[in-house]
Design a protein around this motif. Structure first.
Motif, PDB file in Angstrom:
ATOM      1  N   THR A   1       3.192  19.065 -13.805  1.00  0.00           N
ATOM      2  CA  THR A   1       4.449  18.308 -13.317  1.00  0.00           C
ATOM      3  C   THR A   1       4.465  18.538 -12.104  1.00  0.00           C
ATOM      4  OG1 THR A   1       4.672  18.982 -15.651  1.00  0.00           O
ATOM      5  CG2 THR A   1       6.372  17.040 -14.051  1.00  0.00           C
ATOM      6  N   GLU A   2       4.023  19.376 -11.334  1.00  0.00           N
ATOM      7  CA  GLU A   2       4.323  19.599  -9.669  1.00  0.00           C
ATOM      8  C   GLU A   2       3.245  19.260  -8.858  1.00  0.00           C
ATOM      9  OE1 GLU A   2       4.685  22.189 -11.995  1.00  0.00           O
ATOM     10  OE2 GLU A   2       7.020  22.705 -12.289  1.00  0.00           O
ATOM     11  N   GLN A   3       2.374  19.060  -9.517  1.00  0.00           N
ATOM     12  CA  GLN A   3       1.994  18.209  -9.103  1.00  0.00           C
ATOM     13  C   GLN A   3       1.580  16.911  -9.049  1.00  0.00           C
ATOM     14  OE1 GLN A   3      -1.826  20.116 -10.358  1.00  0.00           O
ATOM     15  NE2 GLN A   3      -3.137  21.561  -8.745  1.00  0.00           N
ATOM     16  N   LYS A   4       1.857  16.291 -10.301  1.00  0.00           N
ATOM     17  CA  LYS A   4       2.646  15.203 -10.124  1.00  0.00           C
ATOM     18  C   LYS A   4       3.062  14.540  -9.190  1.00  0.00           C
ATOM     19  CE  LYS A   4      -0.180  14.768 -14.705  1.00  0.00           C
ATOM     20  NZ  LYS A   4       0.595  13.549 -16.162  1.00  0.00           N
ATOM     21  N   LYS A   5       3.964  15.381  -9.333  1.00  0.00           N
ATOM     22  CA  LYS A   5       5.894  15.091  -8.283  1.00  0.00           C
ATOM     23  C   LYS A   5       4.647  14.929  -7.058  1.00  0.00           C
ATOM     24  CE  LYS A   5       9.386  16.532 -11.124  1.00  0.00           C
ATOM     25  NZ  LYS A   5      10.337  17.618 -11.206  1.00  0.00           N
ATOM     26  N   ALA A   6       3.763  16.098  -6.647  1.00  0.00           N
ATOM     27  CA  ALA A   6       3.149  15.656  -5.211  1.00  0.00           C
ATOM     28  C   ALA A   6       2.982  14.654  -4.776  1.00  0.00           C
ATOM     29  CB  ALA A   6       2.496  16.568  -5.086  1.00  0.00           C
ATOM     30  N   TYR A   7       2.156  13.427  -5.506  1.00  0.00           N
ATOM     31  CA  TYR A   7       2.054  12.574  -5.562  1.00  0.00           C
ATOM     32  C   TYR A   7       2.804  10.999  -5.170  1.00  0.00           C
ATOM     33  CZ  TYR A   7      -3.518  14.402  -5.134  1.00  0.00           C
ATOM     34  OH  TYR A   7      -4.107  14.969  -5.223  1.00  0.00           O
TER      35      TYR A   7
ATOM     36  N   ARG B   1      -3.339  -6.223  -7.859  1.00  0.00           N
ATOM     37  CA  ARG B   1      -2.888  -6.853  -9.143  1.00  0.00           C
ATOM     38  C   ARG B   1      -2.367  -6.116 -10.060  1.00  0.00           C
ATOM     39  NH1 ARG B   1      -4.076 -12.940 -10.138  1.00  0.00           N
ATOM     40  NH2 ARG B   1      -4.246 -13.528  -7.815  1.00  0.00           N
ATOM     41  N   ARG B   2      -2.640  -4.801  -9.743  1.00  0.00           N
ATOM     42  CA  ARG B   2      -2.911  -3.355 -10.817  1.00  0.00           C
ATOM     43  C   ARG B   2      -1.341  -3.272 -10.603  1.00  0.00           C
ATOM     44  NH1 ARG B   2      -7.429   0.247 -11.677  1.00  0.00           N
ATOM     45  NH2 ARG B   2      -6.132   1.061 -13.410  1.00  0.00           N
ATOM     46  N   ILE B   3      -0.122  -3.154  -9.603  1.00  0.00           N
ATOM     47  CA  ILE B   3       0.377  -3.275  -9.402  1.00  0.00           C
ATOM     48  C   ILE B   3       1.870  -2.895 -10.197  1.00  0.00           C
ATOM     49  CG2 ILE B   3       2.958  -3.069  -7.437  1.00  0.00           C
ATOM     50  CD1 ILE B   3       0.728  -3.323  -6.288  1.00  0.00           C
ATOM     51  N   THR B   4       2.558  -1.973 -10.395  1.00  0.00           N
ATOM     52  CA  THR B   4       3.610  -2.535 -11.712  1.00  0.00           C
ATOM     53  C   THR B   4       5.132  -2.100 -10.378  1.00  0.00           C
ATOM     54  OG1 THR B   4       2.446  -1.764 -13.459  1.00  0.00           O
ATOM     55  CG2 THR B   4       4.470  -1.496 -13.984  1.00  0.00           C
TER      56      THR B   4
ATOM     57  N   VAL C   1      10.469   3.933  -5.563  1.00  0.00           N
ATOM     58  CA  VAL C   1       9.643   5.978  -5.768  1.00  0.00           C
ATOM     59  C   VAL C   1       8.778   5.176  -6.112  1.00  0.00           C
ATOM     60  CG1 VAL C   1       9.196   8.004  -7.693  1.00  0.00           C
ATOM     61  CG2 VAL C   1      10.947   7.519  -7.192  1.00  0.00           C
ATOM     62  N   VAL C   2       7.399   5.215  -5.457  1.00  0.00           N
ATOM     63  CA  VAL C   2       6.059   5.219  -5.501  1.00  0.00           C
ATOM     64  C   VAL C   2       5.414   6.064  -6.425  1.00  0.00           C
ATOM     65  CG1 VAL C   2       4.101   4.209  -4.463  1.00  0.00           C
ATOM     66  CG2 VAL C   2       6.343   4.595  -3.503  1.00  0.00           C
ATOM     67  N   GLN C   3       4.917   6.007  -7.596  1.00  0.00           N
ATOM     68  CA  GLN C   3       3.267   6.369  -8.209  1.00  0.00           C
ATOM     69  C   GLN C   3       2.464   5.964  -8.114  1.00  0.00           C
ATOM     70  OE1 GLN C   3       6.183   7.065 -11.857  1.00  0.00           O
ATOM     71  NE2 GLN C   3       6.328   9.038 -11.453  1.00  0.00           N
ATOM     72  N   ILE C   4       1.141   6.585  -7.887  1.00  0.00           N
ATOM     73  CA  ILE C   4       0.304   6.690  -8.168  1.00  0.00           C
ATOM     74  C   ILE C   4      -0.650   6.505  -9.739  1.00  0.00           C
ATOM     75  CG2 ILE C   4      -2.697   6.760  -7.620  1.00  0.00           C
ATOM     76  CD1 ILE C   4      -0.724   5.929  -5.813  1.00  0.00           C
ATOM     77  N   PRO C   5      -0.869   5.103 -10.858  1.00  0.00           N
ATOM     78  CA  PRO C   5      -0.950   5.772 -12.136  1.00  0.00           C
ATOM     79  C   PRO C   5      -2.153   6.603 -12.609  1.00  0.00           C
ATOM     80  CG  PRO C   5      -0.774   3.178 -11.764  1.00  0.00           C
ATOM     81  CD  PRO C   5      -0.950   4.159 -10.087  1.00  0.00           C
TER      82      PRO C   5
ATOM     83  N   ASN D   1      -3.676  -0.080  -3.335  1.00  0.00           N
ATOM     84  CA  ASN D   1      -4.449  -0.108  -4.504  1.00  0.00           C
ATOM     85  C   ASN D   1      -3.112  -0.461  -5.886  1.00  0.00           C
ATOM     86  OD1 ASN D   1      -6.107   0.905  -2.873  1.00  0.00           O
ATOM     87  ND2 ASN D   1      -4.990   2.685  -2.500  1.00  0.00           N
ATOM     88  N   SER D   2      -3.180   0.620  -6.672  1.00  0.00           N
ATOM     89  CA  SER D   2      -2.172   0.354  -8.052  1.00  0.00           C
ATOM     90  C   SER D   2      -1.829   1.528  -7.619  1.00  0.00           C
ATOM     91  CB  SER D   2      -3.203   0.598  -9.310  1.00  0.00           C
ATOM     92  OG  SER D   2      -4.311   1.573  -8.965  1.00  0.00           O
ATOM     93  N   ALA D   3      -0.733   0.793  -8.029  1.00  0.00           N
ATOM     94  CA  ALA D   3       0.734   1.487  -8.263  1.00  0.00           C
ATOM     95  C   ALA D   3       2.136   1.068  -8.884  1.00  0.00           C
ATOM     96  CB  ALA D   3       1.217   1.402  -6.589  1.00  0.00           C
ATOM     97  N   TYR D   4       2.701   2.317  -8.778  1.00  0.00           N
ATOM     98  CA  TYR D   4       4.157   1.914 -10.110  1.00  0.00           C
ATOM     99  C   TYR D   4       4.987   2.318  -9.447  1.00  0.00           C
ATOM    100  CZ  TYR D   4       7.568   2.564 -13.319  1.00  0.00           C
ATOM    101  OH  TYR D   4       8.641   2.122 -14.896  1.00  0.00           O
ATOM    102  N   LEU D   5       6.135   1.283  -8.968  1.00  0.00           N
ATOM    103  CA  LEU D   5       7.072   1.516  -8.216  1.00  0.00           C
ATOM    104  C   LEU D   5       8.645   1.238  -9.325  1.00  0.00           C
ATOM    105  CD1 LEU D   5       5.788  -1.646  -5.577  1.00  0.00           C
ATOM    106  CD2 LEU D   5       5.617   0.840  -5.669  1.00  0.00           C
TER     107      LEU D   5
END
Length: 312
Positions: free
Chosen positions: A36-42, A59-62, A22-26, A10-14
């Motif tokens: 902010t706390e909820q975002k950190k949970a992801y 193709r949407r991985i950064t 650190v893996v984040q889901i855009p 899936n799309s992700a920001y690494l």
């Protein structure tokens, strides 16, 4: 310690933080309804030193340059995939062994007789492993001929017994697929085999670099456009492990016409498959390191036999 194989479909920001991936889901990070706390949970953080293979299949991985540098510094094989979700690229570090220069020289200086002997060992063990898989997965199939061919392999395999054994092997390997032919563009389960071999190739290439060897300079394979000829050579006796996994996956999941995420997840077991090398059982990723380390010793003249996996 067995390294992790990470798959990103899936799309992700690494990014990199404190030597961790650190893996984040855009979608989650940009959601205004989340605190902010909820975002950190992801977010998920994985120590770089625990990673062995990374598969980038979207193709949407950064990915930041800091992550790329850290992955390469820790000899992580980074695999990129094309629009059809098939591996099309492999990124490896330039150096990963303190004796690299010395081992490069011994590899380059390897005589033709030595390379022919190494190839004969490779072919012999590949055929023996194929014989075991065929006998195990397709009960009742005649396999004595494969044991004979393995015993008859000569230096350099001038009789091309590898191809003869392969033709017999694939003709009988998938009896439910009429006239099955092993071909990259062929009918399923060629798609699963292609995907599995790409993962295996990355694991072997990673081990070669860790052992201070040039993945480009093969003992048999040679192609001006192939940067991983030696990986293609050394992975040959390991291919039957992928074949056996493909049979298992087909039996369990049935339809394998489409390379779904579930099927890919099954194939990502490859680095952790049980392998026996030198009488010791270990995950395939560790076994590959034993094999490539023994190859380096063969080039240096310390030993004469490569430690290849034995299926039994």
């Amino acid at each position: 310690m067995i390294k992790k194989t990470l798959y990103f479909g899936n799309s992700a920001y690494l990014s990199l933080r404190m030597k961790q991936l650190v893996v984040q889901i855009p979608e989650m990070q940009n959601c205004e309804d989340f605190s902010t706390e909820q975002k950190k949970a992801y977010e998920r953080a994985i120590p770089i030193e625990d990673i062995g293979v990374v598969v980038l299949d979207n193709r949407r991985i950064t990915i930041t340059s800091g992550v790329m540098s850290a992955l390469l510094e820790n000899n992580v094989a980074v695999i990129t995939c094309n629009e059809h979700s098939m591996p099309d690229g492999l990124l490896m570090p330039l150096e990963c062994n303190t004796l690299q220069h010395e081992r490069f020289l011994s590899q380059i200086a390897a005589s033709q007789p030595l390379r022919k002997q190494l190839w004969a060992q490779t072919v012999r063990q590949k055929i023996l492993n194929q014989e075991f898989v065929l006998r195990t997965c397709v009960p009742g199939t005649e396999t004595n001929c494969m044991r004979v061919w393995a015993a008859d392999v000569r230096s350099g395999d001038p009789d091309n017994l590898e191809a003869r054994a392969a033709a017999y092997y694939w003709r009988n390997m998938f009896p439910d697929v009429p006239d099955f032919v092993r071909d990259r563009e062929g009918v399923p389960p060629n798609n699963l085999l292609n995907y599995g071999y790409a993962i295996l190739r990355a694991v072997v290439a990673r081990s070669l670099v860790a052992s201070g060897l040039l993945p480009t300079l093969g003992i048999h394979h040679h192609n001006r456009y192939n940067a991983y000829c030696l990986a293609d050579d050394i992975m040959e006796p390991y291919r039957p492990y992928v074949d056996m996994l493909v049979v298992k996956v087909r039996n369990e999941m049935g339809d394998t016409n489409n390379l779904s995420r579930e099927l890919k997840a099954q194939m990502l077991q490859i680095p952790t498959l049980d392998v026996i090398v030198d009488g010791k059982r270990s995950p395939l990723m560790i076994a590959a390191g034993t094999t490539t380390a023994s190859l380096a010793k063969c080039y240096n003249g310390e030993i004469r036999l490569v430690s290849y996996p034995v299926m039994s």
